[in-house]
Structure formats: structure tokens, C-alpha cells
Scaffold this active site. Structure first.
Site, PDB file in Angstrom:
ATOM      1  N   SER A 188     -22.691  43.974 -14.887  1.00 43.34           N
ATOM      2  CA  SER A 188     -23.179  43.841 -16.259  1.00 43.34           C
ATOM      3  C   SER A 188     -23.179  45.134 -17.059  1.00 43.34           C
ATOM      4  CB  SER A 188     -24.583  43.239 -16.246  1.00 43.34           C
ATOM      5  OG  SER A 188     -25.471  44.123 -15.588  1.00 43.34           O
ATOM      6  N   HIS A 216     -23.490  36.411 -15.539  1.00 40.15           N
ATOM      7  CA  HIS A 216     -22.771  36.829 -16.750  1.00 40.15           C
ATOM      8  C   HIS A 216     -21.410  36.140 -16.857  1.00 40.15           C
ATOM      9  CE1 HIS A 216     -25.328  39.865 -18.603  1.00 40.15           C
ATOM     10  NE2 HIS A 216     -25.635  40.291 -17.397  1.00 40.15           N
ATOM     11  N   LYS A 247     -28.770  32.805 -20.075  1.00 33.78           N
ATOM     12  CA  LYS A 247     -27.743  33.583 -20.789  1.00 33.78           C
ATOM     13  C   LYS A 247     -26.882  32.621 -21.610  1.00 33.78           C
ATOM     14  CE  LYS A 247     -28.135  37.758 -18.109  1.00 33.78           C
ATOM     15  NZ  LYS A 247     -28.422  37.995 -16.692  1.00 33.78           N
TER      16      LYS A 247
HETATM   17  C1  LIG Z   1     -29.610  38.274 -15.860  1.00 35.94           C
HETATM   18  C2  LIG Z   1     -29.300  38.297 -14.422  1.00 35.94           C
HETATM   19  C3  LIG Z   1     -30.198  37.808 -13.479  1.00 35.94           C
HETATM   20  C4  LIG Z   1     -31.571  37.331 -13.849  1.00 35.94           C
HETATM   21  O1  LIG Z   1     -31.531  36.076 -14.444  1.00 35.94           O
HETATM   22  P1  LIG Z   1     -32.908  35.431 -14.948  1.00 35.94           P
HETATM   23  O2  LIG Z   1     -32.635  33.971 -14.943  1.00 35.94           O
HETATM   24  O3  LIG Z   1     -33.166  35.998 -16.286  1.00 35.94           O
HETATM   25  O4  LIG Z   1     -33.943  35.820 -13.956  1.00 35.94           O
HETATM   26  C5  LIG Z   1     -29.812  37.781 -12.150  1.00 35.94           C
HETATM   27  N1  LIG Z   1     -28.606  38.252 -11.773  1.00 35.94           N
HETATM   28  C6  LIG Z   1     -27.732  38.754 -12.655  1.00 35.94           C
HETATM   29  C7  LIG Z   1     -26.405  39.256 -12.179  1.00 35.94           C
HETATM   30  C8  LIG Z   1     -28.053  38.795 -14.004  1.00 35.94           C
HETATM   31  O5  LIG Z   1     -27.188  39.324 -14.867  1.00 35.94           O
END
Ligand SMILES: *Cc1c(COP(=O)(O)O)cnc(C)c1O
Length: 403
Positions: A188, A216, A247
Site C-alpha cells: 500500500s 487494496h 475500501k
Molecule cells: C486496510 C487494510 C487492512 C485493514 O482493513 P480493515 O477492514 O480496515 O481493518 C488490512 N490489510 C491490508 C493490506 C489493508 O490495506
């Protein structure tokens, strides 16, 4: 605690806050005064938003809002129960089946977040007789989830297949029962993809499971948005996928683990964040089902998103900015060297004054000397938005760096 002891405790907490502030690492939260969107307002004024994970522009989509509102009426506000007592409604199971179907896996299980999904996954399957081989840039929730196990933990350099092979040889030489390779699908901070084909080949060779966190990617990476396994041609070869509803898929909250039905069944029996935490709220489940259905059909938005990322890249390169290579809508604009952290921060701040919201990242979030401004494109951005963002970069650079 006595009054004195409390005072002493609070004064040491203040000292720690002071150190964070001194190091320039204190995070201040900017308050939005609107819904999440490509165009927002904050208490600092109106701005174009280039730092949300709102890849398909669904966060304020009226069809999702309506689905969630209808679910409030039909299914109530909350579950007041974990899933296995009395917290499972039909829409919870429907969403789990729909996620699995989209990803091409047998079943899936919902968690309150992907952080919890990753926190609960590993300790169910891996013990002292097993090895987990993990990419060095993996998300914090994978790192924490792996830490909760007593498995042998081996780390390989980011996306480095030679180093991965060496770690797998180490695991094999230790006669481990189970070996898992664990990676983010998309890193990310860089917007780069894990080399999934090479990883799957090594997994075949060493008899290892492949576990990918595709937070992502789900909804927009690959022709049909199924994720990095679709993009990189390894659907059917990734054993377990974790992801988020927070997301691209509407951006509310919730996470999941998708995989073989035995894996999902055992997680339902044993995953601690699943057993001991409340069920996802019905309105969020219904909104996420609508989001998933929109994402499946969002071919035009995916084309738009790819075009937006390509346009931003080419305009920024024409202006002489230093970008990490790639095609993902996460685009890292690099400010290397000793002065990079200051430059990136001052440029991002100057851009916000111009109504363009981007965020600078520096050590310890990224390696020292590799400060950057991370830009995230959305299908909701117009060409004019993207040109305005590039213009703001150019003007802020001129003001801050004098060139
Ligand atoms: C955003 C993200 C998470 C966390 O996701 P949530 O549902 O907000 O807890 C976990 N792993 C990765 C790779 C992320 O980018």
C-alpha cells in the site's frame, strides 16, 4: 491507584506524547464536514480528495445508501450478539456466499474488519510445528496475526522470489508440518503487486499454502475486479484470500477470509475475533452486498480508474516528478534523500491550502530517505480533477522547493 500514582502515570504519558510531537510524528485528524467522496470539505475548506481508498467512488453511492436504509427498516440497527449465538441473519450468509463466488473460492466468513480477519486467521491453523513465510512489507494486521501463533516465523525481502526460496528451504529443512506463504496482494505504500505467479510456483514446489491479503485490490484490480489473483493469472492457485469491505466495496467496515469450505468452517469454530466480537451490523451487510453487486458490474468504472491512474502518471512524469513505477491507482510521488521528509510534508500542506488533499509519508512508515506523497486515484475523479491535482503539485513544489 493513588492520586500521586495517577499523576505520575499521566505525566509519563504526556512525556511520550511530547516525544512523538518532537519527532514530527504526531498525527492530527482533519475533520471532514461532508460525506466521503472525490470532492469533500474539511474544516480547512473545500478540497479534491486524493487520499481515500474509495477506488470505485462507491462510498456515497445513493444505491448503497438506499440499500443500507432499507436494511435498517427491515433488519434493525444492530445484532447485539456474536454470530454463533443469535447474530446471524440471512443477509450475513448471503454476503459470505457472494464474496466467495466473486473471488472464485468455496466460501467466506465475515469479521468486524480485515484487521480482525488477519488477527484471527493464523492461530487457528499454525502452531509450533509449522512455518509462516511472510513478505517484509506486509500489513500490520498480518504481522500481528502471525505473531499470535507459535509458528516458526520467516521473513523474506519484499517481493524477492530468491529470498522467498531461501526461506522456504529453511522451513523444509526444519521439517515443518505446514508451510504458508503470506503476502499483501498490493503493497500500500508503493502501489506495487506481489509477484503471485512466482509465489504460486514456489508454493507448488515446496507444498506451501498461499495466503493473500487483497484489501487494496478487491473490486477493482483485474478485468472483473476480482483482485490480484485475477490480474496476475493465478485464480485457483491462491488458497486463502483476506480482504476488507472498508475500501473499494463501499468503504464502510468489515472484513473477510475466503477459502476452502473446511478452512472457513474451522474459522467459524475457532477464530477468536469471530467468536468473541459482535456480528457486522445489518445495514453495513446490506450496503456491502449492494456495493459488491455494483463492483461486479463496474467494468466502466474500472476502465475509468485505470485511465485516471495512467493520466496522472503521465502528467506528473512530464512535470519531472519522481514516481515509483506501476499501474495501480496508488501512486507514490517520491522525495528521496535527507531533505525529502520535510519537502514532502511541506508540499502536501501547501497543496491542501490549494484545495487538493494528499498525504505525505516518511520514516518510520516508509524507509528512511524514501519519503513520499501517496496519491490515490478514484473512478470518481474527472480529468479536470486530475489536472488540478498535478497543477497543485507543480505550484506547491515551486513555492516550497523554489523550482
Ligand atoms: C486496510 C487494510 C487492512 C485493514 O482493513 P480493515 O477492514 O480496515 O481493518 C488490512 N490489510 C491490508 C493490506 C489493508 O490495506
Amino acid at each position: 491507584m493513588t492520586r500521586d500514582a495517577v499523576a505520575e502515570f499521566l505525566s509519563s504519558v504526556s512525556a511520550e506524547l511530547g516525544e512523538i510531537e518532537q519527532a514530527g510524528l504526531y498525527k492530527r485528524e482533519r475533520e471532514l464536514t461532508t460525506a466521503q467522496s472525490a470532492r469533500i470539505a474539511t474544516t480547512a475548506g473545500a478540497s479534491l480528495n486524493f487520499c481515500a481508498n474509495n477506488y470505485l467512488g462507491l462510498a456515497d453511492d445513493p444505491r448503497i445508501v438506499t440499500a443500507a436504509k432499507d436494511a435498517l427498516e427491515e433488519w434493525g440497527f444492530g445484532m447485539a450478539s456474536v454470530r454463533f449465538i443469535c447474530g446471524t441473519q440471512s443477509p450475513h450468509r448471503a454476503l459470505e456466499e457472494e464474496i466467495a463466488d466473486y473471488l472464485g473460492l468455496a466460501d467466506s466468513i465475515l469479521f468486524s474488519s480485515c484487521f480482525d480477519a488477519n488477527g484471527g486467521l493464523f492461530e487457528v491453523f499454525f502452531g509450533p510445528e509449522d512455518a509462516i513465510v511472510s513478505d517484509s512489507l506486509n500489513h500490520a494486521s498480518l504481522i500481528d496475526g502471525i505473531r499470535l501463533t507459535k509458528a516458526k516465523r520467516l521473513r523474506y525481502a519484499n517481493a524477492d522470489l530468491d529470498d522467498l526460496r531461501a526461506r522456504l528451504e529453511e522451513a523444509r529443512d526444519a521439517n515443518c508440518r505446514r508451510i504458508a506463504i503470506v503476502t499483501d496482494g498490493v503493497f500500500s505504500m508503493d502501489g506495487s503487486y506481489a509477484p503471485l505467479e512466482g509465489i504460486c510456483d514456489l508454493a507448488d514446489e515446496f507444498g506451501a499454502l498461499v495466503i493473500v491479503d487483497d484489501s487494496h485490490a478487491t473490486g477493482f484490480v483485474g478485468e472483473q475486479g476480482r483482485g490480484t489473483h485475477e490480474l496476475l493469472g493465478v485464480m485457483g492457485r491462491v488458497d486463502i484470500i483476506t480482504g476488507t469491505l472498508g475500501k473499494a466495496l463501499g468503504g464502510a467496515s468489515g472484513g473477510f477470509v475466503a477459502g476452502p469450505s473446511e478452512v472457513v468452517d474451522l474459522l467459524r469454530q475457532k477464530a477468536r475475533p469471530y467468536l468473541f466480537s459482535n456480528a457486522v451490523a445489518p445495514a453495513v451487510v446490506a450496503g456491502s452486498r449492494q456495493a459488491l453487486s455494483l463492483a461486479r458490474a463496474a467494468d466502466a468504472e474500472r476502465v475509468q480508474l485505470r485511465a485516471n491512474a495512467a493520466l496522472f502518471r503521465s502528467l506528473m512524469e512530464e512535470e519531472g516528478f519522481d514516481l515509483l513505477p506501476g499501474t495501480h491507482p496508488i501512486i507514490a510521488v517520491m522525495f528521496p534523500g535527507d531533505d525529502g521528509a520535510r519537502l514532502a510534508t511541506e508540499i502536501a500542506d501547501a497543496m491542501l491550502d490549494d484545495g487538493v488533499y494528499v498525504i505525505a509519508f516518511s520514516f518510520p512508515v516508509v524507509p528512511r530517505g524514501k519519503a513520499r506523497i501517496r496519491v490515490q486515484l478514484s473512478a470518481g475523479h474527472t480529468e479536470a480533477d486530475i489536472r488540478a491535482c498535478v497543477r497543485a503539485f507543480v505550484e506547491a513544489r515551486a513555492r516550497v522547493a523554489g523550482n
